[in-house]
Write a protein that holds these residues in place. Structure first.
Motif, PDB file in Angstrom:
ATOM      1  N   VAL A  57      13.561  26.425  42.434  1.00 32.17           N
ATOM      2  CA  VAL A  57      12.248  25.642  43.102  1.00 32.17           C
ATOM      3  C   VAL A  57      13.093  25.308  44.479  1.00 32.17           C
ATOM      4  O   VAL A  57      14.347  25.265  44.549  1.00 32.17           O
ATOM      5  CB  VAL A  57      11.315  24.898  42.836  1.00 32.17           C
ATOM      6  CG1 VAL A  57      11.214  24.994  41.434  1.00 32.17           C
ATOM      7  CG2 VAL A  57      12.666  23.732  42.489  1.00 32.17           C
ATOM      8  N   THR A  58      12.348  24.646  46.251  1.00 34.81           N
ATOM      9  CA  THR A  58      13.004  24.024  46.923  1.00 34.81           C
ATOM     10  C   THR A  58      14.249  23.154  46.335  1.00 34.81           C
ATOM     11  O   THR A  58      13.551  21.922  45.747  1.00 34.81           O
ATOM     12  CB  THR A  58      12.142  23.633  47.833  1.00 34.81           C
ATOM     13  OG1 THR A  58      10.832  22.524  47.206  1.00 34.81           O
ATOM     14  CG2 THR A  58      11.136  24.862  48.498  1.00 34.81           C
ATOM     15  N   GLY A  59      14.935  22.591  47.588  1.00 34.69           N
ATOM     16  CA  GLY A  59      16.256  20.975  47.269  1.00 34.69           C
ATOM     17  C   GLY A  59      17.197  22.408  45.997  1.00 34.69           C
ATOM     18  O   GLY A  59      18.246  21.500  46.375  1.00 34.69           O
ATOM     19  N   LYS A  82      21.076  17.688  43.843  1.00 32.72           N
ATOM     20  CA  LYS A  82      20.879  17.172  43.334  1.00 32.72           C
ATOM     21  C   LYS A  82      20.066  15.306  44.040  1.00 32.72           C
ATOM     22  O   LYS A  82      19.656  14.020  43.459  1.00 32.72           O
ATOM     23  CB  LYS A  82      21.662  16.175  42.086  1.00 32.72           C
ATOM     24  CG  LYS A  82      21.592  17.893  40.784  1.00 32.72           C
ATOM     25  CD  LYS A  82      22.588  17.498  39.735  1.00 32.72           C
ATOM     26  CE  LYS A  82      22.223  16.615  39.089  1.00 32.72           C
ATOM     27  NZ  LYS A  82      23.375  16.183  37.864  1.00 32.72           N
ATOM     28  N   SER A  83      20.233  15.701  45.265  1.00 28.05           N
ATOM     29  CA  SER A  83      20.450  14.146  45.727  1.00 28.05           C
ATOM     30  C   SER A  83      18.880  13.968  46.615  1.00 28.05           C
ATOM     31  O   SER A  83      18.443  14.641  46.543  1.00 28.05           O
ATOM     32  CB  SER A  83      21.585  14.168  46.730  1.00 28.05           C
ATOM     33  OG  SER A  83      21.160  15.294  47.577  1.00 28.05           O
ATOM     34  N   SER A  84      18.903  13.168  47.091  1.00 29.36           N
ATOM     35  CA  SER A  84      17.732  12.224  47.734  1.00 29.36           C
ATOM     36  C   SER A  84      17.461  13.458  49.043  1.00 29.36           C
ATOM     37  O   SER A  84      16.147  13.615  49.144  1.00 29.36           O
ATOM     38  CB  SER A  84      17.425  11.319  48.270  1.00 29.36           C
ATOM     39  OG  SER A  84      18.707  10.282  48.815  1.00 29.36           O
ATOM     40  N   VAL A  95      18.156  23.667  53.962  1.00 30.36           N
ATOM     41  CA  VAL A  95      18.410  24.887  52.807  1.00 30.36           C
ATOM     42  C   VAL A  95      20.094  24.936  53.354  1.00 30.36           C
ATOM     43  O   VAL A  95      20.367  25.369  51.921  1.00 30.36           O
ATOM     44  CB  VAL A  95      17.625  25.932  53.507  1.00 30.36           C
ATOM     45  CG1 VAL A  95      18.048  26.507  54.598  1.00 30.36           C
ATOM     46  CG2 VAL A  95      17.370  27.247  52.352  1.00 30.36           C
ATOM     47  N   GLU A  96      20.527  24.567  54.429  1.00 31.22           N
ATOM     48  CA  GLU A  96      21.961  25.360  54.185  1.00 31.22           C
ATOM     49  C   GLU A  96      22.639  23.774  53.027  1.00 31.22           C
ATOM     50  O   GLU A  96      23.996  24.412  52.996  1.00 31.22           O
ATOM     51  CB  GLU A  96      22.913  24.936  55.353  1.00 31.22           C
ATOM     52  CG  GLU A  96      22.064  26.000  56.527  1.00 31.22           C
ATOM     53  CD  GLU A  96      20.960  25.700  57.665  1.00 31.22           C
ATOM     54  OE1 GLU A  96      20.615  24.838  56.834  1.00 31.22           O
ATOM     55  OE2 GLU A  96      20.493  26.927  57.732  1.00 31.22           O
ATOM     56  N   LYS A  97      22.403  22.850  52.723  1.00 28.21           N
ATOM     57  CA  LYS A  97      23.493  22.137  52.043  1.00 28.21           C
ATOM     58  C   LYS A  97      22.403  22.020  50.464  1.00 28.21           C
ATOM     59  O   LYS A  97      22.977  21.462  50.078  1.00 28.21           O
ATOM     60  CB  LYS A  97      22.710  20.709  52.692  1.00 28.21           C
ATOM     61  CG  LYS A  97      23.543  20.470  54.167  1.00 28.21           C
ATOM     62  CD  LYS A  97      23.734  18.637  54.913  1.00 28.21           C
ATOM     63  CE  LYS A  97      24.398  18.551  55.958  1.00 28.21           C
ATOM     64  NZ  LYS A  97      23.999  17.222  56.540  1.00 28.21           N
ATOM     65  N   CYS A  98      21.171  22.138  50.447  1.00 25.03           N
ATOM     66  CA  CYS A  98      19.944  22.072  49.418  1.00 25.03           C
ATOM     67  C   CYS A  98      20.412  23.388  48.652  1.00 25.03           C
ATOM     68  O   CYS A  98      21.297  23.832  47.530  1.00 25.03           O
ATOM     69  CB  CYS A  98      19.107  21.550  49.143  1.00 25.03           C
ATOM     70  SG  CYS A  98      19.179  20.193  49.903  1.00 25.03           S
ATOM     71  N   GLY A  99      20.065  24.658  49.395  1.00 23.91           N
ATOM     72  CA  GLY A  99      20.141  26.012  48.829  1.00 23.91           C
ATOM     73  C   GLY A  99      18.362  26.388  48.875  1.00 23.91           C
ATOM     74  O   GLY A  99      17.780  24.853  48.394  1.00 23.91           O
ATOM     75  N   ARG A 100      18.299  27.523  48.404  1.00 28.28           N
ATOM     76  CA  ARG A 100      17.093  27.419  47.805  1.00 28.28           C
ATOM     77  C   ARG A 100      17.163  28.802  47.003  1.00 28.28           C
ATOM     78  O   ARG A 100      17.045  29.891  47.652  1.00 28.28           O
ATOM     79  CB  ARG A 100      16.102  28.026  49.334  1.00 28.28           C
ATOM     80  CG  ARG A 100      14.700  28.364  49.403  1.00 28.28           C
ATOM     81  CD  ARG A 100      14.152  27.844  48.468  1.00 28.28           C
ATOM     82  NE  ARG A 100      12.410  27.957  48.237  1.00 28.28           N
ATOM     83  CZ  ARG A 100      11.913  27.951  47.180  1.00 28.28           C
ATOM     84  NH1 ARG A 100      12.913  28.393  45.750  1.00 28.28           N
ATOM     85  NH2 ARG A 100      10.615  28.212  47.230  1.00 28.28           N
TER      86      ARG A 100
END
Length: 329
Positions: A57-59, A82-84, A95-100
């Motif tokens: 999922v997103t994030g 896993k962060s806010s 997307v560059e920090k969280c991934g997708r």
């Protein structure tokens, strides 16, 4: 461009939420809303236990769904996932920090879960879950930029995956489609050699890919061209490709149906005003359309991203939507 993309995502989400209040009197269809502020259960994978499913999922999270528990956290692409910062990350936000996570599939022999993350490259997640391990984010010194589909050869464990574009990243997907970008690629990763190889280039919006049950070929979709190609792995044609079918409009993910030789393809029909008429299309190993199931009454105008058959049910994913769907056959 970013503002227009976010606006499109907001519109699609609104339409998706609107569709969720449509009549669902037919018990054959079930909606499984994604928890929290995340959306877009894009693809599915099933482990050897035969219970529930996994989806990205997103994030940057991979969720596991269990019939009696619902969704639980299984893995994440980065520590930030896993962060806010990544909670509520819609579409390609952060997307560059969280991934997708886009394409996902298990190596059923090892229990490893492989993930093609749209922005951050090819990853693998061990059987226990947790933080994903990055395998590669480039090949030959050239960044992937925009990974999409993924499948694992059930006979060899070799991983096949695609890039939607080698010019545009996930944030510029609309630009890639509008310009009919043809820089997509098709890759393989051999876990025994730990090497990524480019198998095909010049693809137009290469989205899904699926290995045949006997491991003789891989189907590779071209979303922008409404075309699916067949890449031969074995036999006299090994290493060559050919047109498989032009009968599926805007093919996204492709999934084999057990050992039947058939495949499900997630399809949308693009119009001037946006994506319409999402459907599930079953095709034979010869490229013949066997069945088409309209999904507009269940998903509205949402981009349906995958149709995956498992134990007599279709698991249906959506690129931006707030829920996964299960349709009993």
């Amino acid at each position: 461009m970013m503002r227009s993309f976010v606006s499109l995502i907001s519109l699609l989400l609104l339409l998706s939420f609107s569709s969720s209040v449509l009549s669902t009197k037919k018990s054959s269809f079930q909606k499984l809303p994604v928890p929290g502020n995340r959306t877009g259960p894009e693809a599915f994978a099933f482990d050897s236990t035969g219970k529930g499913f996994y989806t990205g999922v997103t994030g940057g999270k991979i969720l596991k769904y269990l019939p009696k528990k619902g969704y639980v956290d299984f893995a994440q692409i980065t520590n930030s996932s896993k962060s806010s910062l990544c909670d509520g990350a819609l579409g390609t936000t952060n997307v560059e920090k969280c991934g997708r996570p886009a394409g996902i599939a298990f190596n059923t022999k090892t229990g490893d879960l492989y993930v093609a993350d749209a922005a951050l490259g090819l990853h693998v997640i061990p059987r226990r879950g947790g933080l994903a391990k990055k395998i590669a984010d480039s090949v030959g010194g050239k960044p992937f930029l925009f990974l999409d589909g993924l499948d694992v050869d059930p006979t060899t464990g070799v991983v096949y995956f695609t890039s939607f574009s080698s010019t545009f990243g996930p944030r510029d997907v609309l630009k890639a489609v509008a310009t009919k970008d043809s820089t997509g690629k098709f890759f393989k990763y051999d876990p025994s050699k730990k090497v990524v190889t480019v198998l095909m280039e010049g693809l137009s919006g290469s989205a899904g890919c699926a290995v045949s049950s006997d491991g003789s070929f891989v189907l590779v979709g071209q979303f922008t061209k409404s075309n699916i190609k067949r890449y031969w792995i074995k036999g006299s044609k090994a290493g060559t490709s050919e047109d498989f079918t032009n009968s599926v409009s805007n093919p996204d993910n492709i999934k084999r149906i057990g050992s039947t030789g058939n495949f499900w393809v997630a399809s949308v029909v693009n119009s001037a005003t946006g994506p319409t008429n999402p459907s599930a299309v079953k095709v034979s190993s010869a490229g013949k359309v066997l069945q088409t199931i309209p999904l507009k009454d269940k998903f509205g105008d949402t981009l349906v991203s995958e149709v995956n058959e498992y134990k007599g049910q279709l698991y249906i994913g959506a690129l931006f939507g707030p829920f996964a769907g299960i349709l009993k056959l």
